[in-house]
Design a protein around this motif. Structure first.
Motif, PDB file in Angstrom:
ATOM      1  N   MET A   1      -0.184  14.068 -12.620  1.00 55.53           N
ATOM      2  CA  MET A   1      -1.791  13.796 -12.248  1.00 55.53           C
ATOM      3  C   MET A   1      -1.706  12.919 -10.799  1.00 55.53           C
ATOM      4  O   MET A   1      -2.576  12.977 -10.060  1.00 55.53           O
ATOM      5  CB  MET A   1      -2.629  13.432 -13.229  1.00 55.53           C
ATOM      6  CG  MET A   1      -3.047  14.368 -14.244  1.00 55.53           C
ATOM      7  SD  MET A   1      -3.680  15.770 -13.526  1.00 55.53           S
ATOM      8  CE  MET A   1      -2.199  17.149 -13.601  1.00 55.53           C
ATOM      9  N   GLU A   2      -0.707  11.816 -10.868  1.00 57.34           N
ATOM     10  CA  GLU A   2      -0.723  11.050  -9.819  1.00 57.34           C
ATOM     11  C   GLU A   2      -0.360  11.704  -8.634  1.00 57.34           C
ATOM     12  O   GLU A   2      -0.920  11.460  -7.371  1.00 57.34           O
ATOM     13  CB  GLU A   2       0.411  10.019 -10.203  1.00 57.34           C
ATOM     14  CG  GLU A   2       0.131   8.691  -9.514  1.00 57.34           C
ATOM     15  CD  GLU A   2       1.048   7.501 -10.051  1.00 57.34           C
ATOM     16  OE1 GLU A   2       0.428   6.519 -10.629  1.00 57.34           O
ATOM     17  OE2 GLU A   2       2.128   7.599 -10.012  1.00 57.34           O
ATOM     18  N   GLY A   3       0.616  12.631  -8.611  1.00 59.27           N
ATOM     19  CA  GLY A   3       0.945  13.540  -7.279  1.00 59.27           C
ATOM     20  C   GLY A   3      -0.230  14.232  -6.825  1.00 59.27           C
ATOM     21  O   GLY A   3      -0.437  14.224  -5.699  1.00 59.27           O
ATOM     22  N   LEU A   4      -0.947  15.044  -7.798  1.00 62.03           N
ATOM     23  CA  LEU A   4      -2.134  15.648  -7.386  1.00 62.03           C
ATOM     24  C   LEU A   4      -3.261  14.532  -6.747  1.00 62.03           C
ATOM     25  O   LEU A   4      -3.680  15.302  -5.839  1.00 62.03           O
ATOM     26  CB  LEU A   4      -2.813  16.364  -8.748  1.00 62.03           C
ATOM     27  CG  LEU A   4      -2.318  17.942  -8.751  1.00 62.03           C
ATOM     28  CD1 LEU A   4      -0.812  17.755  -9.210  1.00 62.03           C
ATOM     29  CD2 LEU A   4      -3.085  18.699  -9.847  1.00 62.03           C
TER      30      LEU A   4
ATOM     31  N   THR B   1      -0.244  16.688   4.041  1.00 59.28           N
ATOM     32  CA  THR B   1       0.207  15.991   2.688  1.00 59.28           C
ATOM     33  C   THR B   1      -0.078  17.367   1.861  1.00 59.28           C
ATOM     34  O   THR B   1      -1.100  17.770   1.567  1.00 59.28           O
ATOM     35  CB  THR B   1      -0.484  14.939   2.479  1.00 59.28           C
ATOM     36  OG1 THR B   1      -0.451  13.897   3.418  1.00 59.28           O
ATOM     37  CG2 THR B   1      -0.074  14.367   0.939  1.00 59.28           C
ATOM     38  N   ILE B   2       0.794  18.158   1.311  1.00 58.50           N
ATOM     39  CA  ILE B   2       0.814  19.195   0.579  1.00 58.50           C
ATOM     40  C   ILE B   2       1.466  19.324  -0.834  1.00 58.50           C
ATOM     41  O   ILE B   2       2.099  18.397  -0.825  1.00 58.50           O
ATOM     42  CB  ILE B   2       1.128  20.647   1.552  1.00 58.50           C
ATOM     43  CG1 ILE B   2       2.716  20.364   1.675  1.00 58.50           C
ATOM     44  CG2 ILE B   2       0.331  20.761   2.734  1.00 58.50           C
ATOM     45  CD1 ILE B   2       3.131  21.840   2.552  1.00 58.50           C
ATOM     46  N   LEU B   3       1.232  20.253  -1.713  1.00 57.42           N
ATOM     47  CA  LEU B   3       1.436  20.028  -2.975  1.00 57.42           C
ATOM     48  C   LEU B   3       2.373  21.199  -3.352  1.00 57.42           C
ATOM     49  O   LEU B   3       1.906  22.288  -2.807  1.00 57.42           O
ATOM     50  CB  LEU B   3       0.316  20.187  -3.924  1.00 57.42           C
ATOM     51  CG  LEU B   3       0.435  20.042  -5.370  1.00 57.42           C
ATOM     52  CD1 LEU B   3       0.799  18.554  -5.874  1.00 57.42           C
ATOM     53  CD2 LEU B   3      -0.623  20.519  -5.987  1.00 57.42           C
ATOM     54  N   MET B   4       3.224  21.007  -4.068  1.00 54.16           N
ATOM     55  CA  MET B   4       4.195  22.181  -4.709  1.00 54.16           C
ATOM     56  C   MET B   4       4.272  22.229  -6.370  1.00 54.16           C
ATOM     57  O   MET B   4       4.314  21.175  -6.586  1.00 54.16           O
ATOM     58  CB  MET B   4       5.482  22.302  -4.056  1.00 54.16           C
ATOM     59  CG  MET B   4       6.186  23.478  -4.363  1.00 54.16           C
ATOM     60  SD  MET B   4       7.915  23.635  -3.631  1.00 54.16           S
ATOM     61  CE  MET B   4       8.758  23.062  -5.169  1.00 54.16           C
ATOM     62  N   ALA B   5       3.691  23.212  -6.770  1.00 58.62           N
ATOM     63  CA  ALA B   5       3.581  23.076  -8.177  1.00 58.62           C
ATOM     64  C   ALA B   5       3.206  24.381  -8.942  1.00 58.62           C
ATOM     65  O   ALA B   5       2.953  25.307  -8.389  1.00 58.62           O
ATOM     66  CB  ALA B   5       2.353  21.967  -8.701  1.00 58.62           C
ATOM     67  N   ASP B   6       3.643  24.411 -10.360  1.00 61.49           N
ATOM     68  CA  ASP B   6       3.527  25.693 -11.142  1.00 61.49           C
ATOM     69  C   ASP B   6       2.007  25.497 -11.448  1.00 61.49           C
ATOM     70  O   ASP B   6       1.224  24.471 -11.203  1.00 61.49           O
ATOM     71  CB  ASP B   6       4.372  26.041 -11.958  1.00 61.49           C
ATOM     72  CG  ASP B   6       4.293  24.949 -13.271  1.00 61.49           C
ATOM     73  OD1 ASP B   6       3.288  24.574 -13.919  1.00 61.49           O
ATOM     74  OD2 ASP B   6       5.246  24.195 -13.477  1.00 61.49           O
ATOM     75  N   TYR B   7       1.392  26.376 -12.315  1.00 57.23           N
ATOM     76  CA  TYR B   7      -0.079  26.167 -12.864  1.00 57.23           C
ATOM     77  C   TYR B   7      -0.313  25.190 -13.699  1.00 57.23           C
ATOM     78  O   TYR B   7      -1.454  25.033 -13.914  1.00 57.23           O
ATOM     79  CB  TYR B   7      -0.662  27.773 -13.323  1.00 57.23           C
ATOM     80  CG  TYR B   7      -0.029  28.028 -14.624  1.00 57.23           C
ATOM     81  CD1 TYR B   7      -0.638  27.836 -15.743  1.00 57.23           C
ATOM     82  CD2 TYR B   7       0.866  28.997 -14.557  1.00 57.23           C
ATOM     83  CE1 TYR B   7      -0.136  28.284 -16.923  1.00 57.23           C
ATOM     84  CE2 TYR B   7       1.434  29.788 -15.919  1.00 57.23           C
ATOM     85  CZ  TYR B   7       0.899  29.187 -17.138  1.00 57.23           C
ATOM     86  OH  TYR B   7       1.349  29.531 -18.245  1.00 57.23           O
ATOM     87  N   SER B   8       0.490  24.715 -14.578  1.00 56.21           N
ATOM     88  CA  SER B   8       0.238  23.527 -15.555  1.00 56.21           C
ATOM     89  C   SER B   8      -0.574  22.600 -15.000  1.00 56.21           C
ATOM     90  O   SER B   8      -1.479  22.112 -15.616  1.00 56.21           O
ATOM     91  CB  SER B   8       1.586  23.080 -16.144  1.00 56.21           C
ATOM     92  OG  SER B   8       2.395  23.992 -16.767  1.00 56.21           O
TER      93      SER B   8
ATOM     94  N   MET C   1       5.499  16.747  -4.963  1.00 53.79           N
ATOM     95  CA  MET C   1       6.055  17.484  -6.066  1.00 53.79           C
ATOM     96  C   MET C   1       5.622  16.572  -7.345  1.00 53.79           C
ATOM     97  O   MET C   1       6.333  15.630  -7.555  1.00 53.79           O
ATOM     98  CB  MET C   1       7.518  17.796  -5.993  1.00 53.79           C
ATOM     99  CG  MET C   1       8.148  18.703  -6.911  1.00 53.79           C
ATOM    100  SD  MET C   1       9.890  18.415  -6.471  1.00 53.79           S
ATOM    101  CE  MET C   1      10.268  16.866  -6.704  1.00 53.79           C
ATOM    102  N   PRO C   2       4.822  17.197  -8.287  1.00 50.74           N
ATOM    103  CA  PRO C   2       4.516  16.333  -9.414  1.00 50.74           C
ATOM    104  C   PRO C   2       5.376  16.296 -10.614  1.00 50.74           C
ATOM    105  O   PRO C   2       5.070  16.239 -11.673  1.00 50.74           O
ATOM    106  CB  PRO C   2       3.247  16.968  -9.955  1.00 50.74           C
ATOM    107  CG  PRO C   2       3.255  18.628  -9.385  1.00 50.74           C
ATOM    108  CD  PRO C   2       4.114  18.566  -8.147  1.00 50.74           C
ATOM    109  N   TYR C   3       6.763  16.338 -10.337  1.00 49.99           N
ATOM    110  CA  TYR C   3       7.882  16.559 -11.345  1.00 49.99           C
ATOM    111  C   TYR C   3       8.891  15.528 -10.682  1.00 49.99           C
ATOM    112  O   TYR C   3       8.864  14.930  -9.638  1.00 49.99           O
ATOM    113  CB  TYR C   3       8.641  17.801 -11.272  1.00 49.99           C
ATOM    114  CG  TYR C   3       7.268  19.104 -11.273  1.00 49.99           C
ATOM    115  CD1 TYR C   3       6.798  19.168 -12.575  1.00 49.99           C
ATOM    116  CD2 TYR C   3       6.980  19.904 -10.136  1.00 49.99           C
ATOM    117  CE1 TYR C   3       5.675  20.250 -12.593  1.00 49.99           C
ATOM    118  CE2 TYR C   3       6.342  20.947 -10.136  1.00 49.99           C
ATOM    119  CZ  TYR C   3       5.530  21.079 -11.413  1.00 49.99           C
ATOM    120  OH  TYR C   3       4.718  22.072 -11.497  1.00 49.99           O
ATOM    121  N   GLY C   4       9.687  15.278 -11.796  1.00 49.83           N
ATOM    122  CA  GLY C   4      10.959  14.389 -11.560  1.00 49.83           C
ATOM    123  C   GLY C   4      11.782  14.786 -10.492  1.00 49.83           C
ATOM    124  O   GLY C   4      11.638  16.021 -10.307  1.00 49.83           O
ATOM    125  N   ALA C   5      12.528  14.020  -9.652  1.00 43.68           N
ATOM    126  CA  ALA C   5      13.499  14.531  -8.725  1.00 43.68           C
ATOM    127  C   ALA C   5      14.790  15.046  -9.473  1.00 43.68           C
ATOM    128  O   ALA C   5      15.034  14.697 -10.621  1.00 43.68           O
ATOM    129  CB  ALA C   5      14.041  13.359  -7.804  1.00 43.68           C
TER     130      ALA C   5
END
Lengths: 504, 325
Positions: B79-82, B94-101, B41-45
């Motif tokens: 971007m580090e998460g992506l 290894t999968i990603l969860m994100a909005d379109y930003s 998840m490319p966001y903070g916890a």
């Protein structure tokens, strides 16, 4: 309101929360007593783990460490003349002399009592002032905020240990480091030198841990190793000779003596609370200012510097009285006024609470619980302090050889765990190196961290003001509140400069 | 806050329980294997996305046949998460969860090792509905009044939004393209700062996501004037959409689960199905309601891919329009 107080006290006096407060105070006193380690460092190292605790427990732990650390610093200051924390430097003047005169117990107890009294005063001021101030804070828009940021930055830099030029220089380095990453207005990536990992800017945690923990431990450790070990050994020998014929029953602090120090304690409490509320002024300034004032108003000023209990009381109370009031700017405006407040601010954010005007309204219960915890931790500090004093005067003897690897491991693991980022570990090491370099050149480090933390807010507020004012610089002085801040900054600097000159 | 904590704790402990269950049933779905699945998840916890990810982890594990871990990687603006997901072995673990930003806007505007098409959306979790609001005593109290005032005095109204080009900024750009009105765009640190500025009367309008202003709307401090969505928001049912007001602008922000495109399609399909199954369970729905995660209409692979293509087209249009200016 009554409901709120009941709910908050239920949160604050939960057995687990109390346990964490005890643990925190114990850790704080322990770390504070070891030269080179401080409560701030422990808080920085624990930050990543805060997220895994309930907010009330995490607060209890951090508050405990902070308060314990403030007092703990005086233990090594009195026992060895080596202040365990920067704030305890003034305490060591009379404290060490008193100890050399065979009064270590009196000195330590005076320090403990004055520390707790000063701290409690400051907490009460915080509790009763932060709430109304937060209401005013809503009238602060970008223009007013920029004035407040500028006021804080100027004070922080100018007041740091009396080295105005060096303070300003490192504050500027801090701001520059904070500019790495994304431009707050356009979102463009800047100053990253093409390193993709820097696109998001330097993270706060590795910078804090690097500057405070890594550089401090390496520096203190090296210093102790190379020079102080010999001196400490001499002290131990000296102490041993002192202890022969030392009668603890003659070294009890009497009620009359305690009462004689009260005036100095109150002076310290007032000065410390006021200085603590100013962004950036800090513990050591508060301690030295109250020491100076207490001497001026003392009936026996000639004893100051020769083991005066009043001297200890004023310094220690002034140092500890910054504890509560340093949170006022953080709670009301979201601006950390000191390194400790900055660390607590980061902890709030990790717990999902944003420091600033809405902090209190959004998290009323937990903040009131924090108020209870602040007061309660003082009692714990008093009790634990009294119990531990006899044992802890020896703690300054821990070999730096054991400390350095432990702190290093904690720092690296903690940093990586916070964001799962190896980039952050490099930032940590870089920040540590920068900290060591600056310390070797005798630059103060606090302005750097505060510049790093305040910089982005100041830049954003400035550019927001300019956007709202259509690019006209005069927009910055269109608000009476803003003008007030610029005048106040100027006046305070003048005042402090004159006061410092007079002292010399 | 306290309650939210407790919910996370529930979700986490539920995750542990389902782990155990996951090991027990692992033999039924051999293709994904026993290695844990990581949701990056490319966001903070601690934010709302984090809670959604933990709901997935807690409920999908037994259907996917293995443990699911949530990894928060907010570094380098996400971007580090992506990068981490793009560099991982393409086995679907290894999968990603994100909005379109992150996957669309930043990929288009920044130098990255991947293209927009390199992200393969597999689950469409929910849609966030950007909402415009004002202070309750502001002279603007509706979409029509806003447009009228902005037409009368261009660039006189200050509009606060979070990061530039974020999902609470692009809809404003679209509306300005549609109507020709001009506002002063003021980037803020996020929903909290926008709200403080609105409440303090420093700016005129702001955009945010509904959950963050519901309490202020209900207490009468602010008025939500319009939603950039096809339908009204569940939590703000009285607020009209911009379409209702006659402006054909809708820009919902889909929250998606992605694999990197090098992951074999069969695995993408399998992951999509087991996550869907987990989220359709009663426990998952209860958790979602408690946390206001909006997971009551989770869609699978086809819907996710369609909305991702749509969103890409829209984002490209808006970015092109911005670059022309």
């Amino acid at each position: 309101m009554l409901d709120l107080i009941i709910q908050a006290s239920q949160l604050a006096f939960h057995p687990y929360v109390l346990m964490y407060v005890f643990l925190g105070v114990l850790l704080g006193i322990t770390l504070g007593a070891i030269p080179g380690l401080s409560g701030d460092m422990a808080i920085a190292l624990l930050l990543p783990f805060v997220f895994f605790l309930e907010p009330a427990m995490a607060m209890g732990l951090l508050v405990g460490i902070y308060k314990g650390g403030l007092f703990g610093g005086s233990i090594s200051a009195i026992s060895f003349g080596v202040p365990g924390t920067p704030g305890a430097a003034a305490t060591s003047i009379d404290g060490y002399q008193a100890k050399l005169k065979g009064k270590p117990s009196k000195a330590l107890h005076t320090a403990l009592y004055s520390s707790v009294i000063g701290d409690t005063t400051s907490d009460l001021v915080l509790i009763f002032i932060a709430v109304p101030l937060a209401a005013i804070a809503l009238t602060f828009g970008p223009i007013e905020f920029f004035a407040l940021y500028a006021f804080s930055l100027i004070l922080i830099a100018a007041l740091s240990q009396g080295m105005v030029a060096k303070g300003l220089a490192v504050a500027a380095i801090g701001i520059l480091l904070a500019m790495i990453g994304r431009d707050p207005i356009t979102g463009a990536v800047r100053l990253t030198f093409g390193i993709p990992g820097l696109a998001g800017g330097l993270s706060l945690i590795p910078v804090l841990i690097g500057i405070f923990a890594i550089s401090e431990v390496v520096f203190q450790g090296a210093k102790l190793w190379r020079r102080k070990v010999d001196k400490l050994m001499d002290d131990v020998a000296e102490q041993a000779s002192l202890l022969q014929g030392y009668d603890i029953s003659k070294d009890q602090l009497t009620w009359a003596e305690f009462k004689s120090t009260l005036k100095a304690t109150y002076i310290g409490a007032a000065v410390g609370t006021f200085i603590g509320a100013l962004p950036g002024a800090g513990q050591s300034l508060a301690a030295f200012m109250s020491y100076g004032l207490a001497q001026r108003f003392s009936k026996r000023p000639e004893e100051f510097g020769k083991g005066s209990l009043e001297g200890i009381a004023s310094a220690e109370s002034g140092n500890s009285a910054t504890a509560g009031s340093t949170f006022i700017p953080l709670f009301a405006f979201g601006i950390p006024g000191s390194a400790t407040a900055a660390l607590f601010g980061a902890a709030f954010i990790l717990m999902g609470m944003t420091p600033g005007p809405s902090l209190l309204s959004d998290n009323t219960e937990i903040i009131y619980a924090l108020f209870f915890t602040l007061i309660f931790a003082n009692l714990v500090n008093l009790v634990l302090g009294k119990l531990l004093l006899p044992y802890y005067s020896r703690i300054a003897m821990i070999q730096p050889g054991y400390m350095i690897p432990a702190v290093f491991i904690l720092a690296i693991v903690g940093t990586y765990a916070a964001n799962n980022s190896t980039m952050d570990v490099w930032v940590l090491l870089f920040a540590g190196l920068l900290g060591i370099t600056l310390k070797l050149l005798s630059f103060p480090l606090a302005p750097l961290v505060l510049g790093f933390i305040i910089g982005p807010g100041a830049e954003r507020a400035l550019r927001q003001s300019m956007i709202m004012g259509g690019g006209d610089w005069w927009v910055l002085v269109k608000s009476p509140i803003a003008i007030g801040f610029y005048i106040a900054a100027f006046a305070l600097i003048l005042l402090f400069t004159l006061a410092l000159r007079a002292k010399k | 806050m306290h309650i939210k904590r407790a919910k996370i704790a529930t979700a986490v402990s539920a995750a542990f329980l389902t782990c155990a269950a996951g090991f027990a049933t692992a033999d039924n779905t051999p293709s994904l294997g026993n290695d844990p699945i990581r949701i990056v998840m490319p966001y903070g916890a601690g934010g709302s996305t984090d809670i959604t990810a933990r709901i997935i982890a807690a409920n999908a594990a037994e259907h996917c046949g293995t443990r699911i871990d949530v990894v928060s990687m907010p570094g380098a603006g996400g971007m580090e998460g992506l990068q981490f997901v793009a560099d991982a072995e393409p086995n679907g673990h290894t999968i990603l969860m994100a909005d379109y930003s992150a996957t669309i806007t930043q990929t288009l505007t920044e130098e990255t090792d991947w293209e927009v098409e390199d992200w393969a959306p597999i689950v469409h979790l929910t849609d966030w509905k950007p909402t415009v609001y004002v202070k309750a005593d502001h002279e603007i109290q509706s979409i029509e009044e806003w447009v009228a005032l902005a037409e009368a005095e261009p660039n006189s109204l200050v509009f606060g939004h979070a990061d530039p080009l974020s999902l609470v900024h692009l809809p404003l750009v679209l509306l300005e393209m549609e109507t020709g009105i001009q506002n002063v765009h003021l980037p803020t640190t996020g929903g909290g700062e926008t709200r403080t500025m609105i409440l303090g009367g420093h700016i005129d309008l702001g955009m945010t996501l509904p959950p963050s202003i519901v309490s202020n709307v209900n207490s009468g401090e602010v008025t939500a004037i319009g939603v950039f969505a096809d339908e009204r928001s569940d939590v703000l049912p009285d607020v009209p959409t911009f379409k209702e007001a006659g402006y054909d602008v809708s820009f919902e922000a889909p929250l998606l689960v992605y694999t990197y495109s090098s992951v074999p399609e069969s695995i993408q399909q399998e992951l999509s199905e087991c996550i869907m199954k987990g989220l359709e369970s009663d426990t998952a729905q209860t958790m979602s309601t408690q946390a206001s995660a909006g997971l009551n209409n989770v869609q699978g692979l086809e819907s996710a891919q369609a909305i991702y293509r749509d969103t890409t087209v829209r984002v490209k249009e808006v970015l092109a329009a911005i670059n022309e200016e």
